[in-house]
Design a protein around this motif. Structure first.
Motif, PDB file in Angstrom:
ATOM      1  N   LEU A 387      -5.963   7.483  41.473  1.00  0.00           N
ATOM      2  CA  LEU A 387      -7.043   6.550  41.550  1.00  0.00           C
ATOM      3  C   LEU A 387      -7.742   6.651  40.418  1.00  0.00           C
ATOM      4  CD1 LEU A 387     -10.132   7.419  42.139  1.00  0.00           C
ATOM      5  CD2 LEU A 387     -10.553   9.647  42.595  1.00  0.00           C
ATOM      6  N   ALA A 388      -7.042   7.927  39.363  1.00  0.00           N
ATOM      7  CA  ALA A 388      -7.577   7.238  37.834  1.00  0.00           C
ATOM      8  C   ALA A 388      -7.456   5.979  36.916  1.00  0.00           C
ATOM      9  CB  ALA A 388      -6.345   9.039  36.393  1.00  0.00           C
ATOM     10  N   ILE A 389      -5.846   5.134  37.633  1.00  0.00           N
ATOM     11  CA  ILE A 389      -5.420   4.165  36.940  1.00  0.00           C
ATOM     12  C   ILE A 389      -6.759   2.855  37.896  1.00  0.00           C
ATOM     13  CG2 ILE A 389      -3.580   2.490  36.626  1.00  0.00           C
ATOM     14  CD1 ILE A 389      -1.684   5.229  37.225  1.00  0.00           C
ATOM     15  N   ALA A 390      -6.854   3.555  38.593  1.00  0.00           N
ATOM     16  CA  ALA A 390      -7.164   2.215  39.464  1.00  0.00           C
ATOM     17  C   ALA A 390      -8.509   2.702  39.153  1.00  0.00           C
ATOM     18  CB  ALA A 390      -7.732   2.792  41.181  1.00  0.00           C
ATOM     19  N   ARG A 391      -9.408   3.426  38.638  1.00  0.00           N
ATOM     20  CA  ARG A 391     -10.818   3.031  38.478  1.00  0.00           C
ATOM     21  C   ARG A 391     -11.796   2.631  36.980  1.00  0.00           C
ATOM     22  NH1 ARG A 391     -14.803   5.792  40.652  1.00  0.00           N
ATOM     23  NH2 ARG A 391     -13.963   7.851  41.935  1.00  0.00           N
ATOM     24  N   GLU A 392      -9.660   2.795  36.197  1.00  0.00           N
ATOM     25  CA  GLU A 392      -9.799   2.726  34.819  1.00  0.00           C
ATOM     26  C   GLU A 392      -9.817   1.122  34.540  1.00  0.00           C
ATOM     27  OE1 GLU A 392      -6.758   2.080  31.122  1.00  0.00           O
ATOM     28  OE2 GLU A 392      -5.963   3.439  32.474  1.00  0.00           O
ATOM     29  N   TYR A 393      -8.665   0.737  35.894  1.00  0.00           N
ATOM     30  CA  TYR A 393      -8.718  -0.613  36.079  1.00  0.00           C
ATOM     31  C   TYR A 393     -10.287  -1.407  36.003  1.00  0.00           C
ATOM     32  CZ  TYR A 393      -3.787  -0.836  35.886  1.00  0.00           C
ATOM     33  OH  TYR A 393      -2.420  -0.742  35.118  1.00  0.00           O
ATOM     34  N   HIS A 394     -10.974  -0.918  37.121  1.00  0.00           N
ATOM     35  CA  HIS A 394     -12.074  -1.377  37.857  1.00  0.00           C
ATOM     36  C   HIS A 394     -13.750  -1.042  36.775  1.00  0.00           C
ATOM     37  CE1 HIS A 394     -15.629  -0.517  40.843  1.00  0.00           C
ATOM     38  NE2 HIS A 394     -15.123  -1.775  40.620  1.00  0.00           N
ATOM     39  N   GLU A 395     -13.062  -0.162  36.073  1.00  0.00           N
ATOM     40  CA  GLU A 395     -13.713  -0.734  34.872  1.00  0.00           C
ATOM     41  C   GLU A 395     -13.325  -0.836  33.587  1.00  0.00           C
ATOM     42  OE1 GLU A 395     -13.828   3.892  33.286  1.00  0.00           O
ATOM     43  OE2 GLU A 395     -15.214   4.821  34.893  1.00  0.00           O
ATOM     44  N   LYS A 396     -12.583  -1.640  34.004  1.00  0.00           N
ATOM     45  CA  LYS A 396     -11.405  -2.479  32.553  1.00  0.00           C
ATOM     46  C   LYS A 396     -10.594  -3.510  33.113  1.00  0.00           C
ATOM     47  CE  LYS A 396     -11.509   1.620  28.960  1.00  0.00           C
ATOM     48  NZ  LYS A 396     -10.715   2.637  28.487  1.00  0.00           N
ATOM     49  N   PRO A 397     -11.473  -5.118  33.516  1.00  0.00           N
ATOM     50  CA  PRO A 397     -10.670  -5.199  35.023  1.00  0.00           C
ATOM     51  C   PRO A 397      -9.796  -6.302  34.114  1.00  0.00           C
ATOM     52  CG  PRO A 397     -12.829  -6.577  34.659  1.00  0.00           C
ATOM     53  CD  PRO A 397     -12.544  -4.919  33.787  1.00  0.00           C
ATOM     54  N   ASN A 398      -9.930  -6.177  32.722  1.00  0.00           N
ATOM     55  CA  ASN A 398      -9.108  -7.676  31.155  1.00  0.00           C
ATOM     56  C   ASN A 398      -7.415  -6.302  31.569  1.00  0.00           C
ATOM     57  OD1 ASN A 398     -10.406  -9.681  30.760  1.00  0.00           O
ATOM     58  ND2 ASN A 398     -11.162  -8.913  29.192  1.00  0.00           N
ATOM     59  N   LEU A 400      -5.865  -4.250  33.905  1.00  0.00           N
ATOM     60  CA  LEU A 400      -5.547  -5.279  34.807  1.00  0.00           C
ATOM     61  C   LEU A 400      -5.188  -6.374  34.537  1.00  0.00           C
ATOM     62  CD1 LEU A 400      -4.553  -5.017  37.833  1.00  0.00           C
ATOM     63  CD2 LEU A 400      -6.981  -5.574  38.622  1.00  0.00           C
ATOM     64  N   VAL A 401      -5.604  -7.282  34.045  1.00  0.00           N
ATOM     65  CA  VAL A 401      -4.892  -8.777  34.562  1.00  0.00           C
ATOM     66  C   VAL A 401      -3.670  -8.126  33.194  1.00  0.00           C
ATOM     67  CG1 VAL A 401      -4.946 -10.773  33.222  1.00  0.00           C
ATOM     68  CG2 VAL A 401      -7.113  -9.536  35.118  1.00  0.00           C
ATOM     69  N   ASP A 402      -3.986  -7.941  32.432  1.00  0.00           N
ATOM     70  CA  ASP A 402      -2.836  -8.031  31.245  1.00  0.00           C
ATOM     71  C   ASP A 402      -1.309  -7.326  32.549  1.00  0.00           C
ATOM     72  OD1 ASP A 402      -3.725  -9.429  29.414  1.00  0.00           O
ATOM     73  OD2 ASP A 402      -4.265  -7.474  28.009  1.00  0.00           O
ATOM     74  N   GLU A 403      -1.915  -5.994  33.074  1.00  0.00           N
ATOM     75  CA  GLU A 403      -0.991  -5.399  33.038  1.00  0.00           C
ATOM     76  C   GLU A 403      -0.132  -5.378  34.899  1.00  0.00           C
ATOM     77  OE1 GLU A 403      -1.332  -1.039  33.270  1.00  0.00           O
ATOM     78  OE2 GLU A 403      -2.440  -0.884  30.897  1.00  0.00           O
TER      79      GLU A 403
END
Length: 732
Positions: A387-398, A400-403
């Motif tokens: 959940l913590a990782i998913a929230r980070e990706y939601h808040e910082k979509p870039n 998510l793109v890189d990872e």
């Protein structure tokens, strides 16, 4: 005598190999088939075919354009969802590559094995036979220039690009196999999707549920986890445990796991719009007239809107053919409830669909459907760490793109080994730690004169043939052809974790390497320690052969370099540890219940050895005395240190009677038939060369008059093979 001809059923009953084969009559007999599977005539291209040379003639831009065009060239016989095959090809590529497991390096997309049983008929690969047939016109056009293995994985990579995602890159270089990989153990179950938890010890309740090694999927016939939840129960927290363990078995951490789930499920849909019982047999069980097509669906048309694959039905996002961040938007925007698909599978739908999140139907114009999540998807927002990782990706979509780009690239290439094996113009410049990098060679290669001088200095160094052979073998024998990891290049034996492995500590290789390093440092030759270790082993073999009266030269090709500690992914590198090595009569206590002789064959397979090479190496190393520790088991010679055929001569000697000395029948004593005096001690891997009919046939030839030279020739060829397995600059 009747002249009536037998029916095809009667004839089949008489000739079907599985009813009369040796494995049927003697199921516990040592099987050597895996060492014969690379028959030179197996490939339709012939034994001299080089895929790398053929691929060099391919126009990758033209191939990319053809694959891109196929994405929206919908076929009536298998219509694309939303007119785009991209999500379908992503699933095909993911499922081809996703069978990889870090524990033994098996699986993955590197051989095109998805074309063959059992993978082509796994329930989790339902309807992917159609994806491969869609690619046939492209494979037909390019022929031997592109392998199926590369094409199956490349199609999914291009699919992402056509839907708006920029990938990290792509490496070609996967050569096809032409028969199933029968040696891979996929689990103990005898039925697909069995729910008996046979592959687990412990339970969710006691918090100690552990998946048996080397398995990486939760059930027979799945790539990873059951999307409905463990054993079909929609429990997201328990599903998270399964997801974490199975992705870890593939070498993925939590961030990579979430990135792959979020990024991959941004596209496409699940299929379960019809009764599950209407779906027919998998491809391997299909009738002959169906021409390899499986899962025929008798419900309505069985195609398009009526397709049934996993049994879950629906898309994750309202934009299933476009890269965006709507997966996380969707999952965080709703409260979710468990429902049933038309096929009866458990899935999750919003309690109430918010405006903007209705999904246009894949085939019916004007129809709208709610978004859908699987239980494995719900694990991404239920497990606290996910959940913590998913929230980070939601808040910082870039981020998510890189990872996601990096995780997807790793997924597709994890079984290819070092980057040196990659081909084509799309290989990124960046070298990643999971690719087991080594530095580029700098400066001129060591000259022949310098090598000759070093050979002499090593021979005069005081190091014995046993020590030199032992150190070189320890450095090189970590190689495994399943994922092309390990080997002598890099001299990782002097670094962690290899330096601390039990087998290396007990073999005393550190002192040998230190002495070789001193010789290297005192020389003006531009030679790596990795090369010195291999050269030392070659000198050791030559010394042992000379002591037995044979003047030989072991081929040596320089060019290896030395890795640094920072270049080693310690956690996954630990999987390369030889917990058993028959060639050195080594086996960690209770490392496994598998008989030692079967582990020997597995080790020989990993090293890409033939049966004659395996036998010669084992017998020769026994004669040299390369056992771990001080035991003399299998040293069937009165002149240890000499490369002789004594092991085979004394093993097949009818004047010796063997008896077990322990209840497990792992160790044996060989007594003189006339006097009863103990002559030798040996292990199972020694005696199998006299008990197994195939191995005894080779042992007798090596033991025969004139057989010593034959054995030494095979020893040298096998030795060079092991030393150069990871020289991808020499062999493609």
């Amino acid at each position: 005598m009747s002249d009536q001809k037998p029916t095809h059923r009667e004839w089949g009953a008489r000739t079907t190999p599985r009813l009369q084969g040796n494995e049927h009559w003697w199921p516990d007999q040592l099987a050597l088939n895996v060492l014969h599977q690379k028959h030179p005539d197996a490939s339709p291209f012939g034994k001299d075919f080089s895929y790398a040379e053929s691929f060099a003639q391919l126009d990758v831009d033209e191939l990319s354009a053809d694959v891109d065009a196929l994405m929206t060239d919908s076929q009536d016989w298998w219509p694309a969802d939303w007119g785009h095959y991209g999500p379908f090809f992503i699933r095909m590529s993911w499922h081809a590559a996703g069978t990889y497991r870090a524990v033994d390096g098996r699986g993955g997309g590197g051989t095109g094995a998805q074309r063959f049983a059992p993978l082509n008929s796994w329930p989790d690969n339902g309807n992917l036979d159609k994806a491969r047939r869609l690619l046939w016109p492209i494979k037909k056009k390019y022929g031997e220039k592109i392998s199926w293995a590369d094409l199956l994985v490349f199609a999914g990579n291009r699919a992402l690009e056509t839907m708006g995602f920029r990938t990290f890159g792509f490496g070609f270089g996967r050569a096809d196999i032409w028969a199933p990989e029968d040696d891979i153990y996929w689990g103990p179950e005898t039925e697909w999707l069995a729910t008996g938890d046979e592959r687990y010890t412990g339970s969710f309740e006691d918090g100690n549920r552990v998946l048996d090694n080397p398995l990486a999927a939760v059930q027979m016939g799945l790539i990873y986890v059951n999307p409905e939840g463990p054993n079909g129960v929609p429990d997201a927290l328990k599903s998270a445990q399964d997801v974490r363990e199975t992705f870890a078995r593939m070498g993925m951490n939590d961030r990579e796991t979430v990135a792959l789930t979020v990024g991959g499920h941004t596209f496409g849909k699940m299929h379960g719009n019809g009764p599950a019982e209407a779906v027919g047999e998998a491809p391997e069980a299909a009738k002959i007239h169906e021409q390899g097509f499986g899962w025929a669906n008798k419900h309505e048309t069985g195609l398009g809107e009526y397709a049934v694959t996993s049994g879950l039905e629906g898309a994750w996002t309202p934009t299933p053919t476009k890269w965006d961040h709507s997966y996380l938007d969707t999952i965080f925007a709703h409260q979710w409830k468990v429902t049933k698909s038309p096929a009866g599978a458990s899935q999750w739908e919003p309690v109430e669909v918010r405006e903007g999140y209705w999904v246009p139907d894949a085939h019916v114009e004007g129809k709208k459907n709610p978004p859908v999540m699987s239980t494995a998807d719900m694990a991404m927002i239920t497990d606290p760490d996910y959940l913590a990782i998913a929230r980070e990706y939601h808040e910082k979509p870039n981020v998510l793109v890189d990872e996601f780009a990096c995780a997807w690239y790793k997924l597709l290439h994890r079984d290819m080994g070092p980057r040196a094996r990659y081909l084509g113009p799309q290989v990124p410049d960046e070298v990643l730690i999971w690719q087991d990098p080594v530095p580029e060679h700098e400066g001129p290669l060591v000259s022949d004169d310098q090598i000759a001088t070093l050979r002499r200095q090593i021979a005069e160094s005081g190091l014995t043939s046993r020590e030199l052979v032992s150190a070189a073998w320890a450095s090189a024998c970590t190689y495994r052809q399943t994922d092309h990891r390990g080997g002598a290049n890099g001299a990782r034996i002097r670094l962690e974790p290899q330096a601390g492995w039990d087998v290396n500590v007990r073999s005393g290789v550190a002192a040998v390497i230190d002495r070789l390093e001193q010789l290297r440092d005192a020389s003006d030759a531009n030679i790596s320690l990795a090369d010195m270790i291999v050269l030392g082993g070659s000198v050791g073999v030559e010394m042992a052969a000379k002591a037995a009266g044979h003047d030989i030269t072991v081929p040596f090709t320089p060019g290896r370099t030395d890795a640094t500690q920072e270049m080693i992914e310690v956690d996954t590198h630990a999987h390369l540890e030889p917990r058993h090595d028959a060639f050195r009569n080594y086996r960690q206590t209770q490392a496994t219940s598998i008989p030692a002789e079967h582990l020997m064959v597995d080790r020989a397979f990993m090293l890409d050895l033939s049966v004659p090479q395996m036998a010669a190496l084992l017998g020769g190393m026994r004669a040299i005395g390369v056992n771990v520790g001080e035991d003399n088991d299998g040293i069937l010679t009165g002149r240890p240190g000499q490369l002789s055929n004594d092991f085979f001569v004394n093993l097949v000697d009818m004047g010796t009677v063997w008896e077990p000395v322990d209840e497990a029948e792992d160790r044996f004593e060989g007594r003189d038939r006339a006097t009863g005096e103990t002559k030798w001690t040996a292990t199972r891997v020694d005696l199998v060369y006299g008990s197994n009919s195939q191995l005894r046939a080779i042992a007798e030839e090596y033991a025969a008059d004139g057989g010593e030279q034959r054995m030494i020739d095979r020893f040298v060829s096998g030795w060079v093979k092991v030393m150069e397995n990871d020289r991808f600059d020499l062999y493609r």
